[in-house]
Design a protein around this motif. Structure first.
Motif, mmCIF file in Angstrom:
data_model
loop_
_atom_site.group_PDB
_atom_site.id
_atom_site.type_symbol
_atom_site.label_atom_id
_atom_site.label_comp_id
_atom_site.label_asym_id
_atom_site.label_seq_id
_atom_site.Cartn_x
_atom_site.Cartn_y
_atom_site.Cartn_z
ATOM 1 N N SER A 71 0.792 -1.229 0.000
ATOM 2 C CA SER A 71 0.000 0.000 0.000
ATOM 3 C C SER A 71 0.824 1.278 0.000
ATOM 4 O O SER A 71 0.367 2.313 -0.487
ATOM 5 N N PHE A 72 2.036 1.228 0.552
ATOM 6 C CA PHE A 72 2.831 2.440 0.670
ATOM 7 C C PHE A 72 4.099 2.432 -0.181
ATOM 8 O O PHE A 72 4.832 3.420 -0.226
ATOM 9 N N GLY A 73 4.379 1.326 -0.835
ATOM 10 C CA GLY A 73 5.522 1.270 -1.729
ATOM 11 C C GLY A 73 6.870 1.352 -1.037
ATOM 12 O O GLY A 73 7.867 1.734 -1.654
ATOM 13 N N LEU A 198 8.801 8.338 4.575
ATOM 14 C CA LEU A 198 7.353 8.488 4.451
ATOM 15 C C LEU A 198 6.918 7.905 3.102
ATOM 16 O O LEU A 198 7.716 7.854 2.161
ATOM 17 N N PRO A 199 5.648 7.503 2.982
ATOM 18 C CA PRO A 199 5.162 7.059 1.665
ATOM 19 C C PRO A 199 5.151 8.240 0.698
ATOM 20 O O PRO A 199 4.986 9.390 1.116
ATOM 21 N N ASP A 200 5.308 7.968 -0.596
ATOM 22 C CA ASP A 200 5.220 9.058 -1.564
ATOM 23 C C ASP A 200 3.761 9.485 -1.739
ATOM 24 O O ASP A 200 2.827 8.798 -1.312
ATOM 25 N N ARG A 201 3.569 10.637 -2.374
ATOM 26 C CA ARG A 201 2.231 11.229 -2.451
ATOM 27 C C ARG A 201 1.243 10.382 -3.246
ATOM 28 O O ARG A 201 0.047 10.344 -2.921
ATOM 29 N N ALA A 202 1.716 9.694 -4.275
ATOM 30 C CA ALA A 202 0.823 8.854 -5.072
ATOM 31 C C ALA A 202 0.253 7.712 -4.238
ATOM 32 O O ALA A 202 -0.945 7.406 -4.308
ATOM 33 N N HIS A 203 1.104 7.067 -3.427
ATOM 34 C CA HIS A 203 0.620 5.979 -2.565
ATOM 35 C C HIS A 203 -0.295 6.507 -1.462
ATOM 36 O O HIS A 203 -1.292 5.866 -1.113
ATOM 37 N N VAL A 204 0.028 7.673 -0.915
ATOM 38 C CA VAL A 204 -0.821 8.280 0.108
ATOM 39 C C VAL A 204 -2.206 8.564 -0.460
ATOM 40 O O VAL A 204 -3.237 8.275 0.168
ATOM 41 N N TYR A 205 -2.247 9.125 -1.660
ATOM 42 C CA TYR A 205 -3.530 9.444 -2.294
ATOM 43 C C TYR A 205 -4.344 8.175 -2.537
ATOM 44 O O TYR A 205 -5.543 8.112 -2.223
ATOM 45 N N ALA A 206 -3.707 7.149 -3.083
ATOM 46 C CA ALA A 206 -4.418 5.903 -3.386
ATOM 47 C C ALA A 206 -4.962 5.254 -2.116
ATOM 48 O O ALA A 206 -6.105 4.784 -2.094
ATOM 49 N N LEU A 212 -10.943 7.856 3.623
ATOM 50 C CA LEU A 212 -10.987 9.212 4.157
ATOM 51 C C LEU A 212 -12.098 10.027 3.514
ATOM 52 O O LEU A 212 -12.374 9.904 2.332
ATOM 53 N N ASP A 213 -12.742 10.888 4.326
ATOM 54 C CA ASP A 213 -13.775 11.775 3.815
ATOM 55 C C ASP A 213 -13.188 12.888 2.977
ATOM 56 O O ASP A 213 -13.824 13.385 2.048
ATOM 57 N N ARG A 214 -11.991 13.327 3.322
ATOM 58 C CA ARG A 214 -11.351 14.456 2.650
ATOM 59 C C ARG A 214 -9.991 14.013 2.153
ATOM 60 O O ARG A 214 -9.115 13.654 2.935
ATOM 61 N N VAL A 215 -9.800 14.024 0.834
ATOM 62 C CA VAL A 215 -8.556 13.549 0.236
ATOM 63 C C VAL A 215 -7.983 14.640 -0.662
ATOM 64 O O VAL A 215 -8.675 15.170 -1.529
ATOM 65 N N SER A 216 -6.717 14.972 -0.427
ATOM 66 C CA SER A 216 -6.018 15.912 -1.274
ATOM 67 C C SER A 216 -5.069 15.142 -2.172
ATOM 68 O O SER A 216 -4.247 14.365 -1.673
ATOM 69 N N LYS A 217 -5.165 15.332 -3.492
ATOM 70 C CA LYS A 217 -4.342 14.526 -4.408
ATOM 71 C C LYS A 217 -2.876 14.881 -4.291
ATOM 72 O O LYS A 217 -2.022 14.016 -4.209
ATOM 73 N N PHE A 218 -2.513 16.178 -4.307
ATOM 74 C CA PHE A 218 -1.115 16.552 -4.202
ATOM 75 C C PHE A 218 -1.013 17.857 -3.421
ATOM 76 O O PHE A 218 -1.938 18.652 -3.425
#
Length: 218
Positions: A71-73, A198-206, A212-218
């Motif tokens: 999940s986090f790469g 930390l996980p990268d932003r792409a894995h965090v978003y996925a 989560l109710d509120r998700v920020s892509k980048f």
């Protein structure tokens, strides 16, 4: 309304009732809403439930390692080990519900200052509150693609000196948390200068999109 359709509604209700007080206490320590925290802990419960019937015990590090990978790469075992040490100072082969929730809160919604503190602890190999030159070289060695050993050593030394010049504000030859915090606030791209923490932003978003109710892509 069931939060997880893969669980029987009555089983889910029993679990959520059992942890209701824990959730109310823990929601103050995370960046999650109560509903998000409940789903976060249901993921933990499912890992526990799927571990060959060992319900009632803690989730194993091995199971969470699989989450880091899938999940986090984050696949490097040494990196995962340092991240776990930063998250939980106790020497254990298991992960508590609270550590799991705090980890996801940091990864998915953590503030810059929280991430700075976490990354510094990951890089503080000796646990003395300083990242020394020899520690930097160990950390940076894992960031280099395999090449001739002599060339790699020179590159690592050069990069170490460059980072020290940029981050060592008091010029004592080691980086303190204050040094690290000031440098990252001035240049956020330095946050993971000694390797992944930390996980990268792409894995965090996925991963965030799963609950989560509120998700920020980048």
């Amino acid at each position: 309304m069931s939060l997880d359709l893969t669980l029987d509604a009555s089983e889910e209700a029993r679990f959520l009732n059992k942890i209701s007080r824990f959730v109310k206490r823990l929601v103050k320590k995370t960046h999650f809403t109560q509903r998000e925290l409940e789903v976060c802990l249901l993921i933990y419960y499912k890992m526990l439930r799927d571990d060959e019937g060992k319900l009632g015990m803690l989730v194993s590090r091995h199971q969470v390692d699989a989450v880091f990978d899938a999940s986090f790469g984050i696949t490097d075992s040494a990196t995962v080990g340092r991240i776990f040490t930063a998250l939980d100072k106790s020497v254990t082969t298991h992960v508590s519900m609270e550590t799991w929730a705090r980890m996801l809160s940091l990864f998915l919604r953590g503030s810059l200052d929280e991430k700075i503190s976490h990354c510094f602890q990951v890089y503080d190999i000796s646990g003395e509150g300083l990242i020394r030159r020899e520690h930097m070289m160990v950390l940076l060695k894992g960031c280099f693609i395999k090449q001739h050993e002599e060339d790699a050593e020179e590159d690592i030394k050069d990069l170490t000196e460059l980072i020290i010049r940029r981050m060592d504000a008091d010029r004592d030859g080691a980086i303190s948390l204050d040094d690290f915090r000031e440098a990252v606030h001035n240049a956020p791209e330095m946050l993971e200068c000694f390797g992944q923490a930390l996980p990268d932003r792409a894995h965090v978003y996925a991963f965030s999109r799963t609950f989560l109710d509120r998700v920020s892509k980048f």
